[in-house]
Scaffold this active site. Structure first.
Site, short mmCIF file in Angstrom:
data_model
loop_
_atom_site.label_atom_id
_atom_site.label_comp_id
_atom_site.label_asym_id
_atom_site.label_seq_id
_atom_site.Cartn_x
_atom_site.Cartn_y
_atom_site.Cartn_z
N LYS A 192 0.86 -1.19 0.00
CA LYS A 192 0.00 0.00 0.00
C LYS A 192 0.89 1.24 0.00
O LYS A 192 1.70 1.43 0.91
CB LYS A 192 -0.90 -0.01 1.23
CG LYS A 192 -1.78 1.21 1.34
CD LYS A 192 -2.72 1.10 2.52
CE LYS A 192 -3.58 2.34 2.64
NZ LYS A 192 -4.46 2.25 3.83
N LYS A 245 -2.12 -1.38 -3.98
CA LYS A 245 -2.99 -0.20 -3.88
C LYS A 245 -2.17 1.07 -3.93
O LYS A 245 -1.16 1.14 -3.24
CB LYS A 245 -3.74 -0.29 -2.55
CG LYS A 245 -4.65 0.86 -2.27
CD LYS A 245 -5.19 0.74 -0.88
CE LYS A 245 -5.98 2.00 -0.61
NZ LYS A 245 -6.38 2.10 0.76
C1 PBG Z 1 -6.98 3.57 5.52
C2 PBG Z 1 -7.43 3.37 4.14
C3 PBG Z 1 -7.29 4.28 3.10
C4 PBG Z 1 -7.90 3.70 1.99
C5 PBG Z 1 -8.40 2.46 2.36
N1 PBG Z 1 -8.09 2.26 3.69
C6 PBG Z 1 -6.71 5.63 3.07
C7 PBG Z 1 -5.47 5.95 3.76
O1 PBG Z 1 -4.57 5.13 3.90
O2 PBG Z 1 -5.40 7.09 4.20
C8 PBG Z 1 -8.00 4.36 0.64
C9 PBG Z 1 -9.07 3.90 -0.26
C10 PBG Z 1 -9.42 4.84 -1.34
O3 PBG Z 1 -8.78 5.89 -1.54
O4 PBG Z 1 -10.37 4.52 -2.06
N2 PBG Z 1 -6.52 2.44 6.16
ZN ZN Z 2 -6.07 3.07 8.31
#
Ligand code: PBG
Ligand code: ZN
Length: 324
Positions: A192, A245
């Site tokens: 991520k 992601k």
């Molecule tokens: C947080 C989380 C995020 C997303 C999914 N879970 C955002 C972040 O890390 O701040 C992003 C999903 C999206 O942008 O559609 N754990």
């Molecule tokens: Zn989170």
């Protein structure tokens, strides 16, 4: 005679399609807000066409998605009450726990995936516990284990840890197994990235951090080899599905992970990807449906088995029309 090979011969027949989207591969993310009552839902302004749901309206949404062939949903909870340690996340009567039980009851064969993180539940908005201004890893693992068990108890089929804590998959697997939830699967947000494309999501999930940023736990966008190490570790710790992601800016990562590993691979087509296409098409710069299909098919072509996307219902509709 030249050319001997004529590529256009088959192309004009439109017979050869190497990658094809299928509703089986799509996962619809849903935001469930404990502050919303009855049948209401609230539009998310940074993601036109997307909503925050009450538990009741979420059930309706899952039913509708199901009727279009989307059987899997990824649930994010927005609790009424937040605190320093995110304790609402493992409350038996918490918003996600209640939502999961209700969906399981009302929607036959729904595959329920629950986001497993602290950022929606903490006052500081970070994905882990904060001590002296920094996110601390190992104490966070204990809380993640507890949340996993409470989500599994409510009926989640798959838990999806999204906080990028080291050792999170192992800690969650151990806790689940110890409590007898050996059948609950783990879909790990393995690679991520610390991406600006999450902007709209943070409004949607009310999960903005109040200070600092997420660069101590999420990956720098400059790095590819590091993603392979992250994925390898999560597989070793017991992840059933690994995720990359965001998706469309990271097709190289999806493709590398696909080549190297044989575990099922998911890609998250994130909020910013959705909102960019939405805004451009609302302005008449791009054709929404065409760009959506091209982008999502590219994710498939890169090697993803599963795609988490806010477009899921729309794609299902396009596929249905083209099958006619
Ligand atoms: C947080 C989380 C995020 C997303 C999914 N879970 C955002 C972040 O890390 O701040 C992003 C999903 C999206 O942008 O559609 N754990
Ligand atoms: Zn989170």
């Amino acid at each position: 005679m030249f050319p001997e090979v004529r590529m256009r011969r088959l192309r004009k027949l439109k017979l050869i399609g190497e990658s094809k989207l299928s509703t089986d591969d799509l996962i619809l993310p849903l935001f469930i807000d404990e502050n919303i009552e009855g049948e209401n839902k609230k539009p998310i302004s940074s993601m036109p066409g997307q909503y925050r749901f009450s538990i009741e309206s979420a059930v309706k949404e899952v039913l509708e998605a199901h009727s279009r062939g989307i059987k899997s949903v990824l649930l994010f909870g927005i609790p009424r009450r937040k605190d320093e340690t995110g304790s609402e996340a493992f409350n038996k009567e918490g918003v996600i726990q209640r939502a999961v039980r209700q969906i399981k009851k009302d929607v036959e064969n729904a595959v329920i995936i629950t986001d497993l993180c602290l950022c929606e539940y903490t006052t500081h908005g970070h994905c882990g516990l904060v001590e002296n201004g920094s996110v601390v890893n190992d104490p966070t693992l204990e809380v993640l284990g507890k949340i996993a068990v409470s989500q599994a108890e409510a009926g989640a089929d798959i838990v999806a840890p999204s906080g990028m804590m080291d050792g999170m998959v192992k800690a969650i697997r151990e806790n689940l197994d110890k409590e007898g939830f050996t059948e609950t699967a783990i879909m790990s947000y393995a690679a991520k990235y610390n991406s600006a494309l999450y902007g709209p999501f943070r409004e949607a999930a009310d999960s903005s951090y109040k200070s600092g940023d997420r660069s101590s736990y999420q990956m720098a966008f400059s790095n590819a080899r590091e993603a392979l190490r992250e994925v390898e570790l999560d597989i070793r710790e017991g992840a059933d599905i690994v995720m990359v992601k965001p998706a469309i800016f990271y097709l190289d990562i999806i493709s590398k992970v696909r080549e190297r590993f044989d575990v099922p691979l998911a890609a998250y087509n994130v909020s910013g990807e959705y909102s960019m296409i939405t805004a451009a098409s609302e302005n008449g710069y791009l054709n929404r449906e065409e760009v959506m299909m091209e982008g999502l098919t590219a994710i498939k072509r890169a090697g993803a088995d599963l795609i988490i996307t806010y477009f899921a219902k729309e794609v299902a509709e396009v596929l249905r029309q083209s099958d006619k």
